[in-house]
Design an enzyme around this catalytic site. Structure first.
Site, PDB file in Angstrom:
ATOM      1  N   HIS A  90       0.816  -1.217   0.000  1.00 22.33           N
ATOM      2  CA  HIS A  90       0.000   0.000   0.000  1.00 22.33           C
ATOM      3  C   HIS A  90       0.850   1.269   0.000  1.00 22.33           C
ATOM      4  O   HIS A  90       0.425   2.305  -0.494  1.00 22.33           O
ATOM      5  CB  HIS A  90      -1.009  -0.042   1.144  1.00 22.33           C
ATOM      6  CG  HIS A  90      -2.125  -0.993   0.841  1.00 22.33           C
ATOM      7  ND1 HIS A  90      -2.103  -2.301   1.245  1.00 22.33           N
ATOM      8  CD2 HIS A  90      -3.245  -0.827   0.102  1.00 22.33           C
ATOM      9  CE1 HIS A  90      -3.183  -2.904   0.776  1.00 22.33           C
ATOM     10  NE2 HIS A  90      -3.892  -2.041   0.093  1.00 22.33           N
TER      11      HIS A  90
ATOM     12  N   ARG B  18     -10.608   4.300  -1.571  1.00 20.17           N
ATOM     13  CA  ARG B  18     -10.113   3.485  -0.448  1.00 20.17           C
ATOM     14  C   ARG B  18     -10.418   4.236   0.851  1.00 20.17           C
ATOM     15  O   ARG B  18      -9.575   4.963   1.385  1.00 20.17           O
ATOM     16  CB  ARG B  18      -8.600   3.256  -0.579  1.00 20.17           C
ATOM     17  CG  ARG B  18      -8.209   2.317  -1.718  1.00 20.17           C
ATOM     18  CD  ARG B  18      -6.712   2.059  -1.705  1.00 20.17           C
ATOM     19  NE  ARG B  18      -6.337   0.886  -2.460  1.00 20.17           N
ATOM     20  CZ  ARG B  18      -5.881   0.900  -3.720  1.00 20.17           C
ATOM     21  NH1 ARG B  18      -5.730   2.029  -4.356  1.00 20.17           N
ATOM     22  NH2 ARG B  18      -5.549  -0.236  -4.320  1.00 20.17           N
TER      23      ARG B  18
ATOM     24  N   ARG C 215     -15.457   2.165  -1.289  1.00 22.90           N
ATOM     25  CA  ARG C 215     -15.230   0.845  -0.697  1.00 22.90           C
ATOM     26  C   ARG C 215     -15.294   0.978   0.816  1.00 22.90           C
ATOM     27  O   ARG C 215     -14.705   1.908   1.386  1.00 22.90           O
ATOM     28  CB  ARG C 215     -13.858   0.320  -1.109  1.00 22.90           C
ATOM     29  CG  ARG C 215     -13.566  -1.011  -0.432  1.00 22.90           C
ATOM     30  CD  ARG C 215     -12.311  -1.621  -0.917  1.00 22.90           C
ATOM     31  NE  ARG C 215     -11.124  -0.936  -0.410  1.00 22.90           N
ATOM     32  CZ  ARG C 215      -9.884  -1.292  -0.750  1.00 22.90           C
ATOM     33  NH1 ARG C 215      -9.695  -2.273  -1.607  1.00 22.90           N
ATOM     34  NH2 ARG C 215      -8.857  -0.656  -0.256  1.00 22.90           N
TER      35      ARG C 215
ATOM     36  N   GLU D 136     -11.221 -10.747  -4.569  1.00 24.90           N
ATOM     37  CA  GLU D 136      -9.776 -10.652  -4.313  1.00 24.90           C
ATOM     38  C   GLU D 136      -9.250 -11.836  -3.504  1.00 24.90           C
ATOM     39  O   GLU D 136      -8.089 -11.862  -3.125  1.00 24.90           O
ATOM     40  CB  GLU D 136      -9.410  -9.321  -3.667  1.00 24.90           C
ATOM     41  CG  GLU D 136     -10.286  -8.868  -2.541  1.00 24.90           C
ATOM     42  CD  GLU D 136      -9.950  -7.441  -2.078  1.00 24.90           C
ATOM     43  OE1 GLU D 136      -8.968  -6.844  -2.533  1.00 24.90           O
ATOM     44  OE2 GLU D 136     -10.700  -6.941  -1.233  1.00 24.90           O
TER      45      GLU D 136
ATOM     46  N   ASN E 114      -4.598  -7.058  -6.812  1.00 24.55           N
ATOM     47  CA  ASN E 114      -3.420  -7.005  -5.920  1.00 24.55           C
ATOM     48  C   ASN E 114      -3.503  -8.130  -4.891  1.00 24.55           C
ATOM     49  O   ASN E 114      -2.542  -8.860  -4.658  1.00 24.55           O
ATOM     50  CB  ASN E 114      -3.350  -5.674  -5.175  1.00 24.55           C
ATOM     51  CG  ASN E 114      -3.342  -4.499  -6.108  1.00 24.55           C
ATOM     52  OD1 ASN E 114      -2.954  -4.635  -7.259  1.00 24.55           O
ATOM     53  ND2 ASN E 114      -3.794  -3.358  -5.627  1.00 24.55           N
ATOM     54  N   ASP E 115      -4.676  -8.231  -4.276  1.00 24.22           N
ATOM     55  CA  ASP E 115      -4.837  -9.291  -3.275  1.00 24.22           C
ATOM     56  C   ASP E 115      -5.077 -10.641  -3.931  1.00 24.22           C
ATOM     57  O   ASP E 115      -4.655 -11.670  -3.402  1.00 24.22           O
ATOM     58  CB  ASP E 115      -5.994  -8.947  -2.324  1.00 24.22           C
ATOM     59  CG  ASP E 115      -5.529  -7.983  -1.240  1.00 24.22           C
ATOM     60  OD1 ASP E 115      -4.439  -8.206  -0.691  1.00 24.22           O
ATOM     61  OD2 ASP E 115      -6.247  -7.012  -0.963  1.00 24.22           O
TER      62      ASP E 115
ATOM     63  N   ARG F 285       2.323  -9.436  -0.524  1.00 28.18           N
ATOM     64  CA  ARG F 285       2.528  -8.374  -1.513  1.00 28.18           C
ATOM     65  C   ARG F 285       3.455  -7.272  -1.016  1.00 28.18           C
ATOM     66  O   ARG F 285       3.946  -6.467  -1.806  1.00 28.18           O
ATOM     67  CB  ARG F 285       1.177  -7.779  -1.938  1.00 28.18           C
ATOM     68  CG  ARG F 285       0.401  -7.176  -0.796  1.00 28.18           C
ATOM     69  CD  ARG F 285      -1.042  -6.912  -1.162  1.00 28.18           C
ATOM     70  NE  ARG F 285      -1.262  -5.550  -1.635  1.00 28.18           N
ATOM     71  CZ  ARG F 285      -2.462  -4.997  -1.759  1.00 28.18           C
ATOM     72  NH1 ARG F 285      -3.551  -5.702  -1.491  1.00 28.18           N
ATOM     73  NH2 ARG F 285      -2.585  -3.781  -2.172  1.00 28.18           N
TER      74      ARG F 285
ATOM     75  N   CYS G  71      -9.785  -3.218 -10.409  1.00 26.87           N
ATOM     76  CA  CYS G  71      -9.345  -1.994  -9.719  1.00 26.87           C
ATOM     77  C   CYS G  71      -7.994  -2.193  -9.043  1.00 26.87           C
ATOM     78  O   CYS G  71      -7.514  -1.314  -8.336  1.00 26.87           O
ATOM     79  CB  CYS G  71     -10.396  -1.522  -8.720  1.00 26.87           C
ATOM     80  SG  CYS G  71     -10.672  -2.664  -7.372  1.00 26.87           S
TER      81      CYS G  71
END
Ligand code: PEP
Ligand code: MG
Length: 588
Positions: free
Chosen positions: A210, A317, A354, A454, A477-478, A488, A525
């Site tokens: 992140h 986010r 989200r 995810e 990403n996840d 990650r 996304c």
């Protein structure tokens, strides 16, 4: 002597500047430039705070009971000595007078310089004096806080960058600065978002950690996972950050500097060229419309989103509103105002909010990760699991989002769902939030409900999700992290974090295909959406909605404008069915 350090390229472009080393624990100290005529006031502020601390320690020493251990008095002696240390005093003055740093920044910078010298000492006793110096600096910082700041930091946002530009013109001593740190939490990154750094590098972190994501959203060159960069680079060293190659060049020779200055200019020209696409609709050669949306962290990011031609926000986010507040979470009104600001900022375009995704590498508080006692936070209480564990907190957020939805087109997106029971509880809580607002007679608006895909389990039971949700969004990403069992944020396994792994692409392709078959909107996304090397493949798999950092939108749009989506279909199937999709992608 020139040397280079290799890391991971996370945010494109070239930055050239002097290094500012910031310890993780000092990231919350304000960093801003002061006007030339205020330097004397700023030096005085440190002096007063230092005098106050000297008085305080002297008093403690005087009042020490007779039976107190002798070591304690000796320790206080050392601290009093450090307070008078010439190197500390003259260094702080240098940063304020010559560089126009604010007092707190000057003090912590000089601390880093001296701390490094302590680290290099052979004598263990002297090495340990670093802790005393740290305590002394901490006390001075506290004293300055108590005394208030006579110099106001410049306003947040774009103005600060402009101010830096002005300073550069006014005073040749003011040079661009790059931030170098061992680690920076996402919450602290947010603070730096409105600051004056032109690039940054950290020792740790993966491409989709992140911290890297916030760097990308700042649109400044960045390298993470540069291992020992914060040890090898010294305060004030000249550093080139090559965000394209993932390389740091320290103390560059004039020839290298000239070469990178040229590259930097080339990058600027490329940006100017792309800028002309801002108002061009994203339509493929065969007439397929593609929605390019923005990922944002804060409501103010909508400015950049609109400016770059995003057709909405595909991912807000919201957890960034919750972080770095010492556990004091935003109440309903504060959240409502923030969501409204984002909705107003998008001027009628849709905004996908989200629900909070706290946990793992996004701790609530800065030191949260280090203090996290969970065995494996990425597999623990994060995102929707955290929300469902605290229904009053979750209901507060849901009410705020529903109320904000009265002012524009809002989609409500839920992260990290994997169980039917979680889906049911979430839907029940949304109904409950509506009922609470009804009871109080508070207005709210309609929302479309979406789920993030995810976790591989979610992708594998996509039909269940299609029954309960209006739209889906692939959090690649996840999805990559959990499919490949790769943290990650861990640079030591970053080479195995592979968006093109056949298993990942299979889950992505099947999710898109299932949504198409059921006529349900689907987007990506995760960072994959903003990666131009993946655009054609995703178009070929049928994706028509991409959400990414505003800074990536124009480059992706260029790919869309050049693509013939119908011709890409068969090719995309071949790529994902091959043993080595990455090689196929490069070859074509
Ligand atoms: C993702 O996982 O792809 C995503 C978009 O969410 P985040 O990066 O915030 O975890
Ligand atoms: Mg995610």
């Amino acid at each position: 002597m020139t040397f280079s350090i290799h890391g991971l390229a996370v945010s494109r472009g070239i930055a050239i500047g002097r290094a500012v080393l910031v310890a993780s624990s000092r990231a919350d100290v304000a960093h801003y430039f002061i006007d030339a005529e205020k330097t004397a006031d700023e030096v005085q502020r440190v002096r007063l705070a230092r005098n106050a601390v000297t008085d305080e320690i002297s008093r403690v020493q005087r009042d020490l009971p007779k039976e107190a251990p002798h070591e304690l008095a000796a320790l206080l002696d050392v601290q009093l000595m450090l307070l008078q240390d010439e190197q500390l005093i003259s260094g702080v003055k240098h940063w304020i007078n010559d560089r126009h740093y604010n007092a707190e920044w000057a003090l912590t910078t000089q601390f880093e310089v001296i701390a490094r010298q302590f680290d290099e000492m052979e004598d263990e006793y002297l090495r340990e004096r670093k802790a005393d110096l740290e305590q002394v600096v901490e006390r001075i910082l506290r004293a300055m806080k108590g005394a208030g700041s006579p110099v106001q930091p410049p306003a947040q946002g774009a103005g600060r960058k402009a101010q830096q530009q002005d300073l550069l013109l006014e005073d040749s001593l003011d040079v661009p600065l790059v931030l170098v740190a061992h680690d920076i939490s996402p919450a602290d990154m947010l603070q730096f978002k409105q600051s004056l750094f032109v690039g940054f590098a950290t020792d740790v972190g993966g491409k989709t950690s992140h911290t890297a994501i916030v760097a990308r959203s700042m649109d400044i060159p960045a390298v993470v996972g540069a291992r020992s960069a914060s040890q090898l680079i010294k305060q004030d060293d000249w550093v080139i950050i090559d965000g394209d190659a993932g390389v740091l060049i320290v103390d560059p020779s004039p020839i290298i500097l000239a070469e990178y200055a040229f590259k930097q200019r080339q990058g600027e020209l490329e940006r100017e060229r792309l800028n002309r696409l801002r108002h061009t609709p994203a339509i493929t050669l065969d007439g397929q419309r593609v929605d390019l949306l923005a990922n944002i962290e804060m409501p103010a990011d909508t400015l950049g989103a609109v400016a770059t031609g995003a057709v909405g926000v595909g991912l807000f986010r919201s957890e960034f509103l919750f972080m770095g507040r010492s556990g004091k979470l935003p109440d309903e009104e504060e959240q409502y105002q923030a969501y409204r600001q984002a909705i107003d900022g998008m001027q009628g375009l849709p905004v996908t909010i989200r629900t909070v995704d706290i946990g793992s590498d996004k701790p609530l508080d800065r030191l949260g990760k280090a203090q996290d006692t969970h065995l494996n936070p990425a597999l623990g209480l994060r995102a929707i699991r955290w929300s469902l564990a605290d229904p009053p907190m979750f209901l507060t957020q849901l009410r705020a989002i529903l109320r904000a939805a009265a002012h524009g087109q809002v989609n409500l997106l839920v992260p990290m769902l994997a169980h039917v029971s979680e889906i049911r509880q979430t839907v029940a809580l949304i109904d409950h939030a509506r009922a609470q607002l009804d009871t109080k007679g508070v207005a709210y608006g309609p929302v479309k409900l979406g789920a993030m895909i995810e976790i591989p389990a979610a992708a594998l039971m996509i039909k269940v999700f299609l029954k309960h949700f209006d739209f889906l969004s692939l959090g690649t990403n996840d999805l990559i992290q959990y499919t490949l069992a790769i943290d990650r944020a861990d640079e030591s396994v970053a080479h195995l974090y592979d968006p093109c792994h056949p298993a990942v692409l299979r889950l992505v392709a099947d999710t898109i295909a299932e949504c198409q078959a059921h006529d349900k909107p689907v987007s990506v996304c995760g960072e994959m959406a903003g990666d131009v090397s993946m655009t054609r493949l995703l178009l070929g798999l049928g994706l028509r909605c991409f959400s990414m950092h505003p800074s990536q939108i124009l480059a992706v749009k260029q790919q869309v404008l050049r693509a013939d989506a119908s011709k890409l279909q068969a090719w995309a199937q071949e790529v994902i069915s091959s043993d080595d999709p990455a090689a196929r992608l490069v070859a074509s």
